[in-house]
Design an enzyme around this catalytic site. Structure first.
Site, PDB file in Angstrom:
ATOM      1  N   ASP A 283      71.005  64.252  37.108  1.00  0.00           N
ATOM      2  CA  ASP A 283      72.317  64.883  37.067  1.00  0.00           C
ATOM      3  C   ASP A 283      72.331  65.964  38.156  1.00  0.00           C
ATOM      4  O   ASP A 283      71.308  66.259  38.780  1.00  0.00           O
ATOM      5  CB  ASP A 283      72.628  65.453  35.675  1.00  0.00           C
ATOM      6  CG  ASP A 283      74.136  65.612  35.469  1.00  0.00           C
ATOM      7  OD1 ASP A 283      74.885  65.647  36.463  1.00  0.00           O
ATOM      8  OD2 ASP A 283      74.579  65.708  34.307  1.00  0.00           O
ATOM      9  N   TRP A 284      73.491  66.526  38.356  1.00  0.00           N
ATOM     10  CA  TRP A 284      73.707  67.496  39.441  1.00  0.00           C
ATOM     11  C   TRP A 284      72.696  68.650  39.333  1.00  0.00           C
ATOM     12  O   TRP A 284      72.743  69.445  38.402  1.00  0.00           O
ATOM     13  CB  TRP A 284      75.135  68.028  39.328  1.00  0.00           C
ATOM     14  CG  TRP A 284      75.565  68.967  40.410  1.00  0.00           C
ATOM     15  CD1 TRP A 284      75.190  70.273  40.543  1.00  0.00           C
ATOM     16  CD2 TRP A 284      76.457  68.686  41.482  1.00  0.00           C
ATOM     17  NE1 TRP A 284      75.805  70.820  41.636  1.00  0.00           N
ATOM     18  CE2 TRP A 284      76.595  69.867  42.242  1.00  0.00           C
ATOM     19  CE3 TRP A 284      77.163  67.549  41.899  1.00  0.00           C
ATOM     20  CZ2 TRP A 284      77.411  69.948  43.374  1.00  0.00           C
ATOM     21  CZ3 TRP A 284      77.971  67.633  43.019  1.00  0.00           C
ATOM     22  CH2 TRP A 284      78.084  68.818  43.748  1.00  0.00           C
TER      23      TRP A 284
END
Ligand code: NOJ
Length: 745
Positions: A283-284
């Site tokens: 994820d980011w």
């Protein structure tokens, strides 16, 4: 949990007999794809390999990233949807980088691209996987036409706590429903055959993210391996079996291990047990956040931990780009680990046909957006997703009286799109006000009362006066889009601002009041129910929410949505979900606060698991939803009383439409395993089907349930069906019906 042993065994057998099965991997790569992967890999420098493992948010900045693309340092970009810019990015990659490897373009296409469908929680409320698949296909057609070939969807996080803002983005609290929706979305995004309209699905967030403590986004989870395997992992497994090409790690740490560094789930479960051969992306900055977690010292340390745990691509930490080369040189990371990651990335690019078709036709893409059939599908989905929670007979609206439309969501084109609608344009939204004005020319008076959902107001004199002059009041309430979704958790789930006061003021006029609530979660609406004659609950319904709701209010469509999540009476009941384990003292509805006498003697005897002030029953149970007609179920009968593990249970019953309207019922099959090696849930959804019936029609139905669907990971860690007695219900929600009994030998 011992499956690795068997996989190892079968690998030995394959080698011993000297033939490898020609079966394609989970994402569909065959030998020809694999040889292309190997041919490319063999030409790549270590730096080029690492470049493929790097994803950047390139929004708008082609010039800024041009050099990195030329150098082969950008395997993927996200947050750019302009087809002209995407073509230019691809040209730089394909024509100006040494090996000409195209870029994988990702985007959060969560519930539609331009044409916005209901939020995923609303999609789940349809209990209609075929329609959800169709919506995902439409999202893929629109997005891929502009060059987006990868969506960060579906979100498969089981969510049992409506405080968590991201409950909006998933299918709710149930593993089986979530799994059915997962498969539907993967099929829709990717298509049955991979072609230039295929958008790779990314199942997320792996894993347990929805169980954040207290519903606070990004918080820790403490799920046991058994909970993971029985509740949280099955939707992912179903999606991967359906061919999902990619997977995203989650932000949370589970029992102390951040997902982005969790080799148990990323390697043992995902790769070894499920055989996944697609791409794993973080994820980011979830790799970088492992430093905040205190799970790594610095970016180099977390890059090492992530890649060795099984991550292939880094979203926005730049830890791989900056440190993998030195980590390989020092021996901390094997080059074979890098090679495997790059294989997983190239495989997806080849399967998507990116090497053959990196560019899109900019003009053709325009015609695809908001096509009439896309809008029609979005409207039908919004119709099916709305849940009728109360109706004292006022709905459907009859006659042509004067209608007062009020409330902050009546004419809120942006808010009705809901969370994660990056590309939906509010100019295309049709609001309920607009739809009702078209439907009833000259009869609709609009007095908003509140301009937005959080607004506070002292008096509603203008709305009250208008209500007095009307025959019926339609109040559109709920949450602005920004109040749910990522990082938007809430501790208070009542209608915000003065919305409840508005309803009370309207009720006091004595006019019939219909509330339509558009929200990103199940709000606690118990205090509002007495103030409405009918209540239609629509999770944010998307572009075509207005016409869909107008059709439902007028009876041109009959509500058929069922809630994919339990509605709480008060937020203090959270988490409260239908399929909780059997406790030693099951609640039986007795002894509330008001029953306790002053000075009562202290005792715990005879008491059960509940809250003194609110009991333990929900406001509305999972699977609940009314219709304008009424459905009657006969008691189901089974073809046998005792089954073997390989049998199918034939469940026969008659469903009747006992009312005056044509309608669709979601018939739900629940099972309880009475005694297990472990405490079992009180009920578990095992099957459902939508059944449409004309007024007065009765239909004999037979559902088949494979006994193998009753398997679970028990005390010994093996997944199997345990012999013994079971109860089975067929009903219109999770809290009704009489069980039939059977056993498994
Ligand atoms: C963070 C979110 O958690 C994830 O779901 C999303 O796909 C990425 N950002 C990319 O926008």
């Amino acid at each position: 949990m011992k499956r690795t042993k068997y996989l190892f065994l079968s690998a030995i057998l394959v080698l011993a007999v000297g033939c490898s099965p020609k079966k394609a991997g989970t994402i569909g790569a065959d030998a020809s794809v694999e040889s292309r992967v190997e041919a490319l890999l063999s030409q790549m420098t270590l730096a080029e390999k690492i470049g493929q493992m790097n994803q950047v948010s390139a929004g708008g900045d082609v010039a800024g990233y041009a050099e990195a693309v030329r150098k082969g340092q950008v395997g993927s970009i996200l947050n750019e949807v302009d087809p002209v810019k995407l073509n230019e990015f691809q040209r730089l990659a394909v024509e100006e980088s040494r090996l000409g490897i195209p870029i994988l373009v990702g985007r959060d296409v969560i519930h539609g691209f331009h044409t916005v469908f209901p939020i995923p929680l609303g999609l789940a409320a349809t209990f209609d996987p075929a329609l959800v698949e169709c919506g995902a296909r439409i999202a893929a057609l629109e997005a891929t036409s502009q060059g987006v070939r990868w969506t960060f969807s579906p979100m498969l996080d089981i969510a049992r706590d409506p405080r968590w803002g991201r409950i909006a983005e998933g299918s709710g609290e149930d593993t089986y429903l979530d799994s059915r929706m997962a498969v539907a979305m993967v099929r829709g995004y990717q298509g049955t055959e991979l072609d230039s309209t295929s958008m790779a699905a990314c199942v997320k967030h792996f894993v347990g993210y929805g169980a954040a403590e207290g519903g606070r986004d990004y918080n820790s989870t403490f799920l046991t391996e058994r909970q993971l395997r029985n509740i949280y992992l099955p939707p992912f497994e179903a999606a991967i079996k359906a061919g999902a090409m990619t997977l995203m790690t989650s932000f949370n740490d589970n029992d102390g291990v951040p997902s982005t560094g969790n080799a148990f789930v990323l390697k043992q479960v995902l790769r070894d047990e499920w055989g996944f051969d697609g791409l794993v992306v973080t994820d980011w900055n979830s790799m970088g956040e492992m430093i905040n977690h205190g799970f790594g010292e610095d970016r180099k340390d977390v890059a090492e931990k992530a890649v060795n745990a099984g991550v292939d691509m880094d979203m926005m930490t730049f830890g791989f780009l900056s440190h993998l080369e030195e980590l390989v040189k020092s021996g901390a990371v094997k080059e074979s680990t890098i090679d495997n990651a790059v294989r997983n990335i190239l495989r997806v690019k080849i399967l998507l046909g990116l090497f053959e078709n990196p560019y899109v036709d900019v003009e053709a893409a325009k015609a695809v957006q908001y096509a009439p059939e896309h809008l029609a599908a979005a409207q039908k989905t919004a119709e099916e997703s709305a849940i009728l929670l109360k109706n004292d007979g006022i709905l459907p609206l009859r006659g042509k009286g004067r209608i007062l439309v009020t409330g902050p969501l009546a004419d809120a084109p942006y808010e009705q799109l809901g969370t994660w609608a990056f590309d939906g344009q509010k100019e295309h939204s049709v609001t309920p006000l607009k739809a009702l004005q078209e439907r009833f020319p000259g009869q609709v008076n609009f007095v908003p009362g509140l301009m937005y959902s959080r607004e506070k107001r002292q008096n509603f004199n203008d709305v009250v006066a208008a209500a007095r002059a009307a025959d019926v009041v339609l109040a559109f309430l709920g949450e602005e889009a920004i109040l749910s979704g990522e990082a938007h958790s809430l501790a208070d789930l009542n209608l915000m601002g003065s919305q409840s006061d508005l309803l009370a003021a309207l009720k006091a006029t004595g006019k019939p009041v219909v509330a339509v609530i558009m929200a990103g979660r199940p709000l606690t609406i118990e205090r509002d129910l007495p103030n409405v004659d009918a209540l239609l609950y629509s999770f944010h319904p998307g572009t075509m929410g207005g016409p869909a709701l107008a059709n439902l209010l007028t009876g041109e469509a009959n509500p058929s949505g069922k809630t994919p999540v339990t509605f709480l009476r008060t937020v203090g009941q959270a988490p409260l979900y239908y399929n909780h384990n059997m406790t030693g003292r099951p609640y039986n509805g007795e002894t509330l606060l008001e029953d306790i006498e002053e000075g009562a003697a202290q005792t715990s005897l005879g008491n059960t698991s509940y809250y003194l002030d609110y009991g333990a029953y929900p406001l509305f149970p999972f699977g609940f939803g009314l219709s304008y007609t009424t459905f009657a179920y006969s008691q189901p009968s089974l073809d046998k009383t005792e089954y073997g593990v390989n049998d199918k249970i034939k469940i026969s019953f008659t469903l009747s439409n006992a009312g005056k309207y044509k309608g669709t019922e979601v018939a739900q099959v629940y099972v309880r395993d009475l005694v297990g090696s472990l405490t079992r849930p009180v009920k578990e959804l095992k099957y459902f089907e939508r059944v449409e019936l004309n007024p007065g029609e009765s239909r004999d139905l037979t559902f088949e349930l494979p006994v193998s669907d009753l398997a679970f990971f028990g005390l010994d860690g093996e997944k199997k069906v345990e012999a013994g007695a079971f109860h089975l219900w067929v009903a219109g929600n999770s809290n009704t019906g009489e069980p039939v009994h059977f056993s498994v030998k």
